[in-house]
Design a protein around this motif. Structure first.
Motif, PDB file in Angstrom:
ATOM      1  N   LEU A 161     -22.575 -12.152  -5.027  1.00 33.66           N
ATOM      2  CA  LEU A 161     -22.171 -13.271  -5.873  1.00 33.66           C
ATOM      3  C   LEU A 161     -21.770 -14.411  -4.950  1.00 33.66           C
ATOM      4  O   LEU A 161     -21.049 -14.207  -3.971  1.00 33.66           O
ATOM      5  CB  LEU A 161     -20.992 -12.885  -6.777  1.00 33.66           C
ATOM      6  N   ASN A 163     -20.923 -18.855  -4.581  1.00 30.53           N
ATOM      7  CA  ASN A 163     -20.817 -20.226  -5.072  1.00 30.53           C
ATOM      8  C   ASN A 163     -20.836 -21.160  -3.862  1.00 30.53           C
ATOM      9  O   ASN A 163     -21.277 -20.765  -2.780  1.00 30.53           O
ATOM     10  CB  ASN A 163     -19.575 -20.417  -5.956  1.00 30.53           C
ATOM     11  N   ASP A 231     -26.018 -15.295 -13.373  1.00 33.34           N
ATOM     12  CA  ASP A 231     -26.005 -15.664 -11.954  1.00 33.34           C
ATOM     13  C   ASP A 231     -24.638 -15.466 -11.302  1.00 33.34           C
ATOM     14  O   ASP A 231     -24.553 -15.325 -10.076  1.00 33.34           O
ATOM     15  CB  ASP A 231     -26.424 -17.131 -11.789  1.00 33.34           C
ATOM     16  N   SER A 232     -23.589 -15.458 -12.100  1.00 33.96           N
ATOM     17  CA  SER A 232     -22.245 -15.379 -11.530  1.00 33.96           C
ATOM     18  C   SER A 232     -21.483 -14.137 -11.964  1.00 33.96           C
ATOM     19  O   SER A 232     -20.295 -14.028 -11.671  1.00 33.96           O
ATOM     20  CB  SER A 232     -21.437 -16.628 -11.927  1.00 33.96           C
ATOM     21  N   THR A 233     -22.134 -13.203 -12.645  1.00 38.97           N
ATOM     22  CA  THR A 233     -21.431 -12.034 -13.181  1.00 38.97           C
ATOM     23  C   THR A 233     -22.256 -10.773 -12.993  1.00 38.97           C
ATOM     24  O   THR A 233     -23.461 -10.763 -13.248  1.00 38.97           O
ATOM     25  CB  THR A 233     -21.119 -12.213 -14.682  1.00 38.97           C
ATOM     26  N   SER A 251     -16.909 -11.591 -11.685  1.00 35.11           N
ATOM     27  CA  SER A 251     -17.533 -12.872 -12.014  1.00 35.11           C
ATOM     28  C   SER A 251     -16.896 -13.987 -11.195  1.00 35.11           C
ATOM     29  O   SER A 251     -15.721 -13.915 -10.813  1.00 35.11           O
ATOM     30  CB  SER A 251     -17.404 -13.181 -13.517  1.00 35.11           C
ATOM     31  N   PRO A 255     -17.855 -22.916  -9.623  1.00 37.30           N
ATOM     32  CA  PRO A 255     -18.782 -23.110  -8.493  1.00 37.30           C
ATOM     33  C   PRO A 255     -18.092 -23.553  -7.212  1.00 37.30           C
ATOM     34  O   PRO A 255     -18.676 -23.463  -6.139  1.00 37.30           O
ATOM     35  CB  PRO A 255     -19.746 -24.184  -9.005  1.00 37.30           C
TER      36      PRO A 255
END
Length: 707
Positions: A161, A163, A231-233, A251, A255
């Motif tokens: 994961l 950002n 995309d984030s979890t 998660s 960003p």
């Protein structure tokens, strides 16, 4: 060989043999060692025999295995039940027939051949015995882990994961974070610039523990199946069958956030017959070998500690300097492993239960790690809840604006006080730093790239704000200097300890007559002290200076070492005082401090001749040289600038701003005016009169006793 050399050799030989004779083991000690060696030998033989003994698998063992598989095996679409681990792959058909293989280093063998004692002819005795013991292991696994046995083996893979500022790897082994890397920072360990990994797989462990009626299950013992939700979890799941599962969801919704949300979730867990319905708590354990990340080893050690916040209370921490531990008998809101500039903080959306066990211990002799930190706590649990518990992992820099914004992720809206992990001093000094220094520093850093220039501008601004107090101090010093000859005359007229009270009284009368307050120079200096102390806390904690170069300093957050003032050898006394270097900014600060102290001493009436004044003038700055040598170069640079500007101010004010002749004339005019004694001076004189009366009475009593 001459006579003296021969005598020396013989004497040394005699001493060695004498020492060996006096320290020889007794007969009893020899027998004890021989017996211990014999027992060790027997134990090794028995262990070897045990490893070669092929266990007998009875009908009862087979029935036990059959019953455990029928109860806890994974139910397939063809009504068979299977259990697969690294050691075996078994299948149960019609609740009676056991099939499958036992896995060994020499290959696989049919489970029924193992039960019957039939092995390949090329297998050795040790491998046959290991295969036979695997049957017992399968029975024990099913008894201990029940339907979770199937998750005891698998492939350890990671789901990433990421950002804009943080990248984390989630491992299928244990469904835990195995790596956390900060993309905007670098590690400077051992002079190498590498990625900033504040969480490594081998150096961190985090797991939950759940309980059945007779067993406990640690999540780090199982292999989870990842389900990427977006995309984030990602959800790490243990599919227990019959629409029942247990999982941990990770998660990263922001960003630009340095945090990861972690939720423990489950579905129909009661039907899996794994976790006890009476279980009311879920334990968690988190330990970390805190890595070294900075060039300045001493300051990194001093500024690393385990922090925690009791719910509704102030932030506390274990000792930074010593091994420490505490059982906190109250609910906690968060627990943090805090390095000098980076922290890993676990925040509970509700709170951790009371009786959290916290420990911190120094890792001595390591160049890679600082401390080993461990936290054990628990949260409420119920098999009937879908959302068991929620947490937030902060994995980022100890940056005040960033930590302040983390309050927004707190569901209950309370102040998490995460900024307390930044040691900015006690309440008054902290207020100065958070209310004044940090906002100004942040504003300047947005417009100026060079932090050496920023510190210079910040110093000038502070000096500008403090100038009224500085001017008042210099004016008071000028008045005291004008009175110097008269004070010296009083001291000469009333010498010795017997005249101390009279001398003080006459001096106070002189001050009153001239309109001079002896505290006039001290109070303005005292008003400046909070800022000086606040800066002492600010610079070693200022992550913005990390990795920033200025002049010869390559990192303003670490000591400014250069090759010609550094050494590797252990030099007696010198290495103890200075470690292995001398900081140039610290040296400059010391020199300017000595000059400033000398100027201040000369400005005091009689100061140059006061006993011990020279020792104080040169001794204290040298003490600061030893003390500040391992501190951040930015701090020494600031103090150097501050002292240098003060010296310049002193010179300018004395020669161009304050005219001593005008001061003398002003004081002469004051002397002509009738002056009302202020309360402080009146109290001083009253105390002096009482002291003199007491001394006279004591003298009378002594004279009577002599007669």
């Amino acid at each position: 060989m001459d006579k003296n050399t021969l005598s020396g050799v013989l004497l040394m030989t005699a001493i060695v043999f004498g020492f060996m004779y006096l320290n020889r083991p007794s007969q009893e000690e020899i027998q004890q060692r021989q017996e211990a060696a014999r027992q060790d030998s027997i134990a090794r033989v028995l262990e070897r025999e045990q490893s070669l003994r092929i266990p007998e698998i009875t009908a009862d063992d087979v029935n036990t295995l059959r019953g455990a598989m029928a109860q806890f095996g994974v139910l397939n679409s063809d009504s068979t039940r299977t259990i697969t681990t690294d050691s075996y792959a078994l299948r149960l058909s019609n609740d009676t027939v056991i099939e499958g293989v036992i896995k060994t280093p020499q290959g696989e063998v049919d489970v029924n051949n193992v039960i019957a004692g039939l092995y390949p002819t090329d297998w050795n005795q040790e491998n046959k015995a290991a295969a036979g013991r695997t049957i017992g292991k399968a029975i024990a696994d099913l008894a201990n882990y029940r339907s979770l046995t199937q998750f005891r083996s698998g492939e350890d893979t990671v789901i990433k994961l990421k950002n804009n500022v943080l990248s984390v790897d989630i491992s299928t082994k244990g469904a835990q974070i195995s790596s956390a890397v900060l993309s905007e920072y670098k590690s400077y360990l051992n002079g190498d610039t590498t990625e900033m990994k504040i969480w490594g797989k081998e150096d961190n462990m985090f797991f939950f523990t759940l309980y059945s009626d007779s067993q406990k299950f640690r999540t780090d013992a199982f292999y989870f199946t990842p389900e990427v939700e977006n995309d984030s979890t990602v959800l790490m799941k243990l599919e227990l069958g019959a629409d029942s599962w247990f999982g941990i969801r990770y998660s990263m919704p922001d960003p630009n956030g340095y945090y990861v949300e972690m939720d423990v979730v489950q579905h129909n867990i009661a039907t899996a017959n794994v976790i006890s319905e009476s279980a009311s708590a879920m334990d968690l354990c988190w330990w970390q070998n805190m890595p070294r990340l900075e060039v300045g080893e001493v300051m990194e050690q001093r500024n690393s500690a385990l922090y925690y916040k009791p719910d509704g209370e102030d932030v506390e921490h274990l000792s930074e300097m010593d091994n420490d531990g505490e059982i906190v008998d109250m609910p906690l809101k968060w627990i943090g492993f805090k390095n000098q500039f980076f922290s890993s903080i676990l925040i509970a959306n509700d709170s951790f239960n009371a009786k959290a066990d916290l420990n911190s211990a120094e890792i001595k002799g390591s160049k890679e790690f600082i401390k080993r930190m461990k936290a054990e706590a628990s949260v409420n649990y119920s098999v009937n809840k879908s959302d068991v518990a929620s947490f937030t992992f902060y994995l980022g820099p100890n940056l005040y604006p960033v930590l302040s914004k983390m309050d927004n992720v707190n569901p209950d809206g309370g102040d998490l006080k995460l900024t307390e992990v930044i040691p900015l001093g006690w309440s008054l000094f902290r207020w100065i730093n958070t209310g004044v220094i940090i906002p100004v520093f942040t504003f300047l850093s947005k417009h100026i790239a060079n932090y050496g220039i920023i510190i210079l501008i910040l110093t000038l601004l502070i000096k500008l704000v403090l100038f009224p107090f500085t001017y008042k101090t210099y004016r008071s010093q000028a008045k005291m200097k004008v009175l110097g000859p008269e004070i010296k005359e009083i001291n000469d007229k009333y010498p010795g300890n017997d005249n101390a009270m009279i001398r003080q009284q006459k001096t106070m009368e002189l001050y009153s007559k001239a309109g001079v307050s002896p505290m006039g120079g001290c109070l303005p200096m005292l008003l400046q002290m909070p800022i000086l102390v606040a800066m002492f806390s600010f610079f070693p904690s200022c992550i913005e200076l990390r990795g920033q170069s200025f002049l010869w300093a390559t990192d303003l957050s670490a000591p400014d070492t250069v090759s010609w003032l550094s050494w590797d050898a252990n030099i007696p006394v010198i290495s103890w005082l200075f470690d292995n270097h001398i900081s140039i900014f610290c040296l400059l600060m010391t020199v300017t401090n000595i000059i400033y102290s000398k100027i201040m001493m000369q400005s005091q009436p009689g100061g140059a001749t006061m006993p011990g004044m020279k020792l104080m003038t040169y001794g204290m700055p040298l003490m600061f040289l030893f003390w500040f040598n391992n501190y951040a170069a930015g701090l020494s640079y600031y103090y150097f600038l501050s002292l240098l500007i003060t010296i310049i101010q002193t010179y300018v004010i004395r020669h161009w701003v304050i005219d001593e002749n005008k001061v003398r004339a002003e004081m002469a005019e004051n002397a002509k005016k009738p002056r009302k004694k202020n309360g402080w001076l009146a109290r001083m004189e009253e105390a002096q009169r009482k002291q003199q009366a007491l001394m006279r009475e004591q003298a009378k009593q002594q004279n009577k006793r002599r007669r």
